[in-house]
Design a protein around this motif. Structure first.
Motif, PDB file in Angstrom:
ATOM      1  N   GLU A  11       0.831  -1.205   0.000  1.00  0.00           N
ATOM      2  CA  GLU A  11       0.000   0.000   0.000  1.00  0.00           C
ATOM      3  C   GLU A  11       0.868   1.259   0.000  1.00  0.00           C
ATOM      4  O   GLU A  11       0.571   2.232  -0.696  1.00  0.00           O
ATOM      5  CB  GLU A  11      -0.930  -0.003   1.208  1.00  0.00           C
ATOM      6  CG  GLU A  11      -1.982  -1.094   1.160  1.00  0.00           C
ATOM      7  CD  GLU A  11      -2.751  -1.246   2.467  1.00  0.00           C
ATOM      8  OE1 GLU A  11      -2.371  -0.638   3.492  1.00  0.00           O
ATOM      9  OE2 GLU A  11      -3.753  -1.982   2.469  1.00  0.00           O
ATOM     10  N   THR A  18       2.367   1.918  -3.505  1.00  0.00           N
ATOM     11  CA  THR A  18       1.394   2.509  -4.430  1.00  0.00           C
ATOM     12  C   THR A  18       1.236   4.002  -4.154  1.00  0.00           C
ATOM     13  O   THR A  18       1.214   4.818  -5.076  1.00  0.00           O
ATOM     14  CB  THR A  18       0.037   1.784  -4.322  1.00  0.00           C
ATOM     15  OG1 THR A  18       0.241   0.400  -4.628  1.00  0.00           O
ATOM     16  CG2 THR A  18      -0.985   2.366  -5.271  1.00  0.00           C
ATOM     17  N   ALA A  19       1.166   4.379  -2.884  1.00  0.00           N
ATOM     18  CA  ALA A  19       1.073   5.801  -2.526  1.00  0.00           C
ATOM     19  C   ALA A  19       2.364   6.535  -2.895  1.00  0.00           C
ATOM     20  O   ALA A  19       2.325   7.685  -3.346  1.00  0.00           O
ATOM     21  CB  ALA A  19       0.776   5.943  -1.036  1.00  0.00           C
ATOM     22  N   GLY A  61       4.992  11.192  -8.607  1.00  0.00           N
ATOM     23  CA  GLY A  61       4.435  11.729  -9.845  1.00  0.00           C
ATOM     24  C   GLY A  61       4.169  10.708 -10.936  1.00  0.00           C
ATOM     25  O   GLY A  61       3.930  11.078 -12.090  1.00  0.00           O
ATOM     26  N   TYR A  62       4.192   9.426 -10.601  1.00  0.00           N
ATOM     27  CA  TYR A  62       3.881   8.387 -11.585  1.00  0.00           C
ATOM     28  C   TYR A  62       2.949   7.360 -10.944  1.00  0.00           C
ATOM     29  O   TYR A  62       3.364   6.278 -10.555  1.00  0.00           O
ATOM     30  CB  TYR A  62       5.165   7.725 -12.090  1.00  0.00           C
ATOM     31  CG  TYR A  62       4.981   6.837 -13.307  1.00  0.00           C
ATOM     32  CD1 TYR A  62       4.309   7.298 -14.431  1.00  0.00           C
ATOM     33  CD2 TYR A  62       5.491   5.554 -13.318  1.00  0.00           C
ATOM     34  CE1 TYR A  62       4.159   6.490 -15.546  1.00  0.00           C
ATOM     35  CE2 TYR A  62       5.349   4.737 -14.425  1.00  0.00           C
ATOM     36  CZ  TYR A  62       4.678   5.215 -15.545  1.00  0.00           C
ATOM     37  OH  TYR A  62       4.531   4.407 -16.644  1.00  0.00           O
ATOM     38  N   PRO A  63       1.661   7.725 -10.815  1.00  0.00           N
ATOM     39  CA  PRO A  63       0.702   6.839 -10.148  1.00  0.00           C
ATOM     40  C   PRO A  63       0.579   5.480 -10.846  1.00  0.00           C
ATOM     41  O   PRO A  63       0.752   5.371 -12.060  1.00  0.00           O
ATOM     42  CB  PRO A  63      -0.622   7.604 -10.234  1.00  0.00           C
ATOM     43  CG  PRO A  63      -0.252   9.013 -10.545  1.00  0.00           C
ATOM     44  CD  PRO A  63       1.051   8.958 -11.287  1.00  0.00           C
ATOM     45  N   TYR A  64       0.251   4.482 -10.056  1.00  0.00           N
ATOM     46  CA  TYR A  64       0.100   3.115 -10.567  1.00  0.00           C
ATOM     47  C   TYR A  64      -0.831   3.041 -11.782  1.00  0.00           C
ATOM     48  O   TYR A  64      -0.482   2.400 -12.785  1.00  0.00           O
ATOM     49  CB  TYR A  64      -0.376   2.202  -9.431  1.00  0.00           C
ATOM     50  CG  TYR A  64      -0.502   0.756  -9.825  1.00  0.00           C
ATOM     51  CD1 TYR A  64       0.629  -0.054  -9.960  1.00  0.00           C
ATOM     52  CD2 TYR A  64      -1.749   0.188 -10.066  1.00  0.00           C
ATOM     53  CE1 TYR A  64       0.511  -1.383 -10.330  1.00  0.00           C
ATOM     54  CE2 TYR A  64      -1.867  -1.136 -10.427  1.00  0.00           C
ATOM     55  CZ  TYR A  64      -0.742  -1.922 -10.564  1.00  0.00           C
ATOM     56  OH  TYR A  64      -0.861  -3.236 -10.933  1.00  0.00           O
ATOM     57  N   PRO A  65      -2.015   3.704 -11.769  1.00  0.00           N
ATOM     58  CA  PRO A  65      -2.887   3.636 -12.964  1.00  0.00           C
ATOM     59  C   PRO A  65      -2.212   4.178 -14.225  1.00  0.00           C
ATOM     60  O   PRO A  65      -2.453   3.670 -15.328  1.00  0.00           O
ATOM     61  CB  PRO A  65      -4.109   4.484 -12.577  1.00  0.00           C
ATOM     62  CG  PRO A  65      -4.138   4.431 -11.083  1.00  0.00           C
ATOM     63  CD  PRO A  65      -2.685   4.405 -10.668  1.00  0.00           C
ATOM     64  N   ASP A  66      -1.352   5.186 -14.087  1.00  0.00           N
ATOM     65  CA  ASP A  66      -0.621   5.712 -15.245  1.00  0.00           C
ATOM     66  C   ASP A  66       0.338   4.656 -15.788  1.00  0.00           C
ATOM     67  O   ASP A  66       0.492   4.503 -17.004  1.00  0.00           O
ATOM     68  CB  ASP A  66       0.174   6.967 -14.877  1.00  0.00           C
ATOM     69  CG  ASP A  66      -0.699   8.185 -14.651  1.00  0.00           C
ATOM     70  OD1 ASP A  66      -1.947   8.056 -14.693  1.00  0.00           O
ATOM     71  OD2 ASP A  66      -0.137   9.270 -14.420  1.00  0.00           O
ATOM     72  N   GLN A  93       4.358   5.847  -5.376  1.00  0.00           N
ATOM     73  CA  GLN A  93       4.349   6.090  -6.819  1.00  0.00           C
ATOM     74  C   GLN A  93       3.584   7.371  -7.146  1.00  0.00           C
ATOM     75  O   GLN A  93       4.035   8.170  -7.971  1.00  0.00           O
ATOM     76  CB  GLN A  93       3.699   4.919  -7.560  1.00  0.00           C
ATOM     77  CG  GLN A  93       4.622   3.761  -7.818  1.00  0.00           C
ATOM     78  CD  GLN A  93       3.970   2.762  -8.739  1.00  0.00           C
ATOM     79  OE1 GLN A  93       3.374   1.801  -8.279  1.00  0.00           O
ATOM     80  NE2 GLN A  93       4.067   2.993 -10.027  1.00  0.00           N
ATOM     81  N   SER A  94       2.440   7.559  -6.515  1.00  0.00           N
ATOM     82  CA  SER A  94       1.678   8.788  -6.749  1.00  0.00           C
ATOM     83  C   SER A  94       2.459  10.001  -6.274  1.00  0.00           C
ATOM     84  O   SER A  94       2.493  11.042  -6.944  1.00  0.00           O
ATOM     85  CB  SER A  94       0.326   8.727  -6.024  1.00  0.00           C
ATOM     86  OG  SER A  94      -0.485   7.732  -6.594  1.00  0.00           O
ATOM     87  N   TRP A  95       3.114   9.881  -5.115  1.00  0.00           N
ATOM     88  CA  TRP A  95       3.868  10.988  -4.538  1.00  0.00           C
ATOM     89  C   TRP A  95       5.022  11.435  -5.442  1.00  0.00           C
ATOM     90  O   TRP A  95       5.284  12.627  -5.565  1.00  0.00           O
ATOM     91  CB  TRP A  95       4.385  10.574  -3.169  1.00  0.00           C
ATOM     92  CG  TRP A  95       5.104  11.633  -2.407  1.00  0.00           C
ATOM     93  CD1 TRP A  95       4.553  12.694  -1.742  1.00  0.00           C
ATOM     94  CD2 TRP A  95       6.506  11.730  -2.201  1.00  0.00           C
ATOM     95  NE1 TRP A  95       5.540  13.442  -1.136  1.00  0.00           N
ATOM     96  CE2 TRP A  95       6.755  12.869  -1.409  1.00  0.00           C
ATOM     97  CE3 TRP A  95       7.594  10.958  -2.613  1.00  0.00           C
ATOM     98  CZ2 TRP A  95       8.028  13.260  -1.016  1.00  0.00           C
ATOM     99  CZ3 TRP A  95       8.861  11.344  -2.225  1.00  0.00           C
ATOM    100  CH2 TRP A  95       9.064  12.482  -1.438  1.00  0.00           C
TER     101      TRP A  95
END
Length: 141
Positions: A32, A35-36, A42-47, A38-40
Motif C-alpha cells: 500500500e 502505491t502511494a 508523480g507516476y501513479p500506478y494507474p498511469d 508512486q503517486s507521490w
C-alpha cells in the motif's frame, strides 16, 4: 520534496496471539505504501498500467528490531534504493511509537525488489523512463 511517509493504523484483526502485528501484514502495508509512493513521486500506478507496464515482487526481506502492537502509531518511510534495467529495489522503514511523547523508532525494515513486466503478457520489460526519472528526482530533493 521531502521524504515520503505513509501512515498506518494497526487494526485489531492484524494482531496475532502474541499481541503483535502478524508478519504478513507488514508486506501488505508496504504494498500500500509503495502505491502511494508512486503517486507521490508523480507516476501513479494507474498511469503505469496505462503505459502498458505492471510490477511484480520477486524478492522480500524483513528485518525485525521491535514489535508493532495494537494502538501504536505507525509510519512507513519509503525510499528508492536502486533502479536497474528491469527492476526496482525499495526500502521501507516501518516506524512505531506508543505515545505522542515517545520518539519514532524503526520496528521493521523491509526491502522489496519489484520487476517490471508487460501489463498484458507479464514478460519482463524495462523500467519505464517516466518512473525512473520520477524516482531520481525524488532522491535528489
Amino acid at each position: 520534496m521531502s521524504s515520503f511517509a505513509f501512515p498506518v493504523v494497526p487494526r485489531y484483526a492484524e494482531i496475532d496471539q502474541q499481541g503483535v502485528v502478524f508478519f504478513g501484514h507488514y508486506l501488505t502495508w508496504c504494498d500500500e505504501a509503495f502505491t502511494a509512493f508512486q503517486s507521490w513521486v508523480g507516476y501513479p500506478y494507474p498511469d503505469m498500467i496505462s503505459d502498458g507496464v505492471d510490477i511484480q515482487i520477486v524478492h522480500a526481506e524483513l528485518d525485525y528490531g521491535a514489535s508493532v502492537e495494537w494502538g501504536d502509531a505507525v509510519s512507513i518511510v519509503v525510499e528508492n534504493e536502486k533502479v536497474g534495467t528491469t527492476s526496482l529495489r525499495t526500502r521501507f522503514a516501518i516506524q512505531r511509537r506508543s505515545s505522542e511523547h515517545e520518539a519514532w523508532a524503526d520496528a521493521v525494515i523491509v526491502t522489496l525488489v519489484h520487476v517490471c513486466v508487460d501489463a498484458s503478457s507479464f514478460t519482463k520489460t524495462a523500467v519505464p523512463g517516466r518512473l525512473a526519472d520520477a524516482l531520481a528526482t525524488a532522491a535528489r530533493v
